[in-house]
Design a protein around this motif. Sequence first.
Motif, PDB file in Angstrom:
ATOM      1  N   ILE A 279      -4.917   3.540  -3.912  1.00  0.00           N
ATOM      2  CA  ILE A 279      -5.012   3.267  -2.481  1.00  0.00           C
ATOM      3  C   ILE A 279      -4.810   1.774  -2.213  1.00  0.00           C
ATOM      4  O   ILE A 279      -4.065   1.383  -1.302  1.00  0.00           O
ATOM      5  CB  ILE A 279      -6.370   3.723  -1.921  1.00  0.00           C
ATOM      6  CG1 ILE A 279      -6.580   5.212  -2.186  1.00  0.00           C
ATOM      7  CG2 ILE A 279      -6.447   3.419  -0.432  1.00  0.00           C
ATOM      8  CD1 ILE A 279      -5.557   6.107  -1.541  1.00  0.00           C
ATOM      9  N   SER A 280      -5.470   0.942  -3.016  1.00  0.00           N
ATOM     10  CA  SER A 280      -5.292  -0.516  -2.868  1.00  0.00           C
ATOM     11  C   SER A 280      -3.836  -0.908  -3.060  1.00  0.00           C
ATOM     12  O   SER A 280      -3.311  -1.770  -2.348  1.00  0.00           O
ATOM     13  CB  SER A 280      -6.169  -1.257  -3.884  1.00  0.00           C
ATOM     14  OG  SER A 280      -7.530  -0.979  -3.684  1.00  0.00           O
ATOM     15  N   GLN A 281      -3.195  -0.249  -4.029  1.00  0.00           N
ATOM     16  CA  GLN A 281      -1.790  -0.543  -4.299  1.00  0.00           C
ATOM     17  C   GLN A 281      -0.925  -0.206  -3.083  1.00  0.00           C
ATOM     18  O   GLN A 281      -0.047  -0.984  -2.691  1.00  0.00           O
ATOM     19  CB  GLN A 281      -1.314   0.263  -5.508  1.00  0.00           C
ATOM     20  CG  GLN A 281       0.117  -0.034  -5.942  1.00  0.00           C
ATOM     21  CD  GLN A 281       0.234  -1.353  -6.673  1.00  0.00           C
ATOM     22  OE1 GLN A 281      -0.370  -1.542  -7.723  1.00  0.00           O
ATOM     23  NE2 GLN A 281       1.007  -2.279  -6.116  1.00  0.00           N
ATOM     24  N   GLN A 282      -1.182   0.939  -2.455  1.00  0.00           N
ATOM     25  CA  GLN A 282      -0.397   1.333  -1.288  1.00  0.00           C
ATOM     26  C   GLN A 282      -0.623   0.396  -0.119  1.00  0.00           C
ATOM     27  O   GLN A 282       0.310   0.081   0.628  1.00  0.00           O
ATOM     28  CB  GLN A 282      -0.751   2.768  -0.885  1.00  0.00           C
ATOM     29  CG  GLN A 282      -0.234   3.828  -1.856  1.00  0.00           C
ATOM     30  CD  GLN A 282      -0.504   5.233  -1.349  1.00  0.00           C
ATOM     31  OE1 GLN A 282      -0.057   5.613  -0.286  1.00  0.00           O
ATOM     32  NE2 GLN A 282      -1.252   6.003  -2.133  1.00  0.00           N
ATOM     33  N   ILE A 283      -1.846  -0.046   0.048  1.00  0.00           N
ATOM     34  CA  ILE A 283      -2.143  -0.990   1.144  1.00  0.00           C
ATOM     35  C   ILE A 283      -1.381  -2.289   0.930  1.00  0.00           C
ATOM     36  O   ILE A 283      -0.756  -2.831   1.858  1.00  0.00           O
ATOM     37  CB  ILE A 283      -3.657  -1.263   1.226  1.00  0.00           C
ATOM     38  CG1 ILE A 283      -4.404   0.017   1.620  1.00  0.00           C
ATOM     39  CG2 ILE A 283      -3.948  -2.378   2.223  1.00  0.00           C
ATOM     40  CD1 ILE A 283      -5.912  -0.106   1.541  1.00  0.00           C
ATOM     41  N   LEU A 284      -1.420  -2.808  -0.299  1.00  0.00           N
ATOM     42  CA  LEU A 284      -0.717  -4.058  -0.590  1.00  0.00           C
ATOM     43  C   LEU A 284       0.787  -3.897  -0.392  1.00  0.00           C
ATOM     44  O   LEU A 284       1.437  -4.755   0.228  1.00  0.00           O
ATOM     45  CB  LEU A 284      -1.000  -4.506  -2.025  1.00  0.00           C
ATOM     46  CG  LEU A 284      -0.271  -5.781  -2.471  1.00  0.00           C
ATOM     47  CD1 LEU A 284      -0.745  -6.980  -1.657  1.00  0.00           C
ATOM     48  CD2 LEU A 284      -0.463  -6.038  -3.956  1.00  0.00           C
TER      49      LEU A 284
END
Length: 578
Positions: A81-86
């Motif tokens: 999820i963090s990766q997609q946000i970034l």
Amino acid sequence: MGGACSRKRDHLVNEDGLSGRVSGRYMKSGSSKWLGASMSRSSTDANQGNQSCPSLIDLCIHKIREDVDKYVSFSMLPRDISQQILDDLISSQCLTDSVLEAFRDCALQDLNMGEYPGVNDSWMDIVSSQGQSLLSVDLSASDITDLGLAYLRDCENLQTVNLNYCDQISDKGLEQLSGLSKLDTLSFRRNCLITARGLGFLSGLVNLVKLDLERCPNIHGGLYHLKGLSKLDSLNLNCCNCITDTDMKALSGLTSLTSLQIASTGVTDLGIAFLKGLRNLTLLNMEGCRVTAACLESLTALTALMYLNFSRCRLTDDGCEKLAQLHSLKVLNLGFNEITSAILVHVKGLKNLESLNLDSCGINDDGMVHLAGLSNLKSLELSDTEVGDNGLRHISGLLGLEILNLSFTSVTDGGLRKLSGLSSLKSLNLDARQITDAGLAALTNLTGLRHLDLFGARITDFGTNFLKSFKNLRSLEICGGGLTDAGVKNIKELTSLNLLNLSQNHHLTDRSLESISGLTRLVSLNISNSRVTSVGLQHLKSLKNLKSLMLESCKVTASDIRKLQATHLPSLVNFRPE
């Protein structure tokens, strides 16, 4: 050779694949384009405008982006999820120094910030905080220095590092990377500070598979440091004019190499002789090298060779009989050499050939008979040759042909009738003044066409009626000056278009923009040198996928386009006037 046209032959602008971040210093060089141009354009068609319902996670990420300043840390979220946000923040250019802090210790695997504005050494502390989780980092075209690279030493599992166009990195920067023993991909394109000494720091990267040193002009003598990299599969030395025959000798033991690019270097026939032991080599790019047909003697030892680029070399007909022994070839580029039709007798036995480039060679109708048996041919480049109508009859049976370039040839409307049976054809270039509406009418059976270039052809409003047969067109260029608003009305039926170039049709007005307004998949639009005005820009509001808009020499100002960009065209990144 070929007919006159208002477009220069070398001015080929790639408007199909515009990225979200466009920079003049981070573009693929001409020497690297040859292979992609040989492959079917159908495989790279943009899937622009394919609207789908956003997922719940997409909606959540969109909301987070809107309120991103409210978040202190994303480290408690699942990594994916963090990766997609970034990734979303980067693609929308909403990532700032303060926002980046929220990604500290998120254990991210990929940081793809190539071309992102403002990236410098101050960002590297957050990059390194990803620690052993970080597998890939792209900092291309950034202001990273040698000091910044020191932070990567804590990311010992890194596999891919891209530092293209980072002009502040020197040999000391390579030293900082020398301990990353798991690296398999490393790229340093266009770097003037890296020298032969710096390449010595790569000798311990024993797992390196791909190394890109394109446009690094000071590495002569340093390639011997690579001799221990037994897993090295791909090496790019294009446009390193310092590279000579002695450097090729240093590569002679890299028997795992399958891809070697040495375009625009100082390598000669002597240097190619050192490559005879590279039996696994499948791709060799020698464009612009001072090699002659004599090097074919060495190339016959490379029995796995499938992709060979001889463009802009010193080939003549003399000695080219060895071409017949390169039986495994699939792609052969002989463009811009002083060869004639006589060379094609040596090509006719290459039954595996899928792509043949004869651009600007002395090829005429007599030699075309030797191509008739190349049944696997998918791409044929005949631009700026002396091929005419009679020559086309020899390729009328190549039913697998997908790409055909006949620009600047002597082919006329009558000759185009011989192409009517090529039902697999997807890309056709007919940039020549002698092509008219009648020639377009002869092609209506080619309903699978996706790319049609009629740039300099004399197409009128009447001729655009025949375009209705090409419902699958992704790109269309008609710039011969014969169109009016009435002709553009027929183009509005081509709803799959991604690219439309109608420049130099001086009679087009704002009514043409109104007709185009329904082409919502358009990524690139060019109506330069017309009567279009700022008033007509309102018709473009529906083109939400538009990334490139060219309206040069029109009654439109940069301010007008910026207003449209700010309110209705969020994807627009490249426009003229600017």
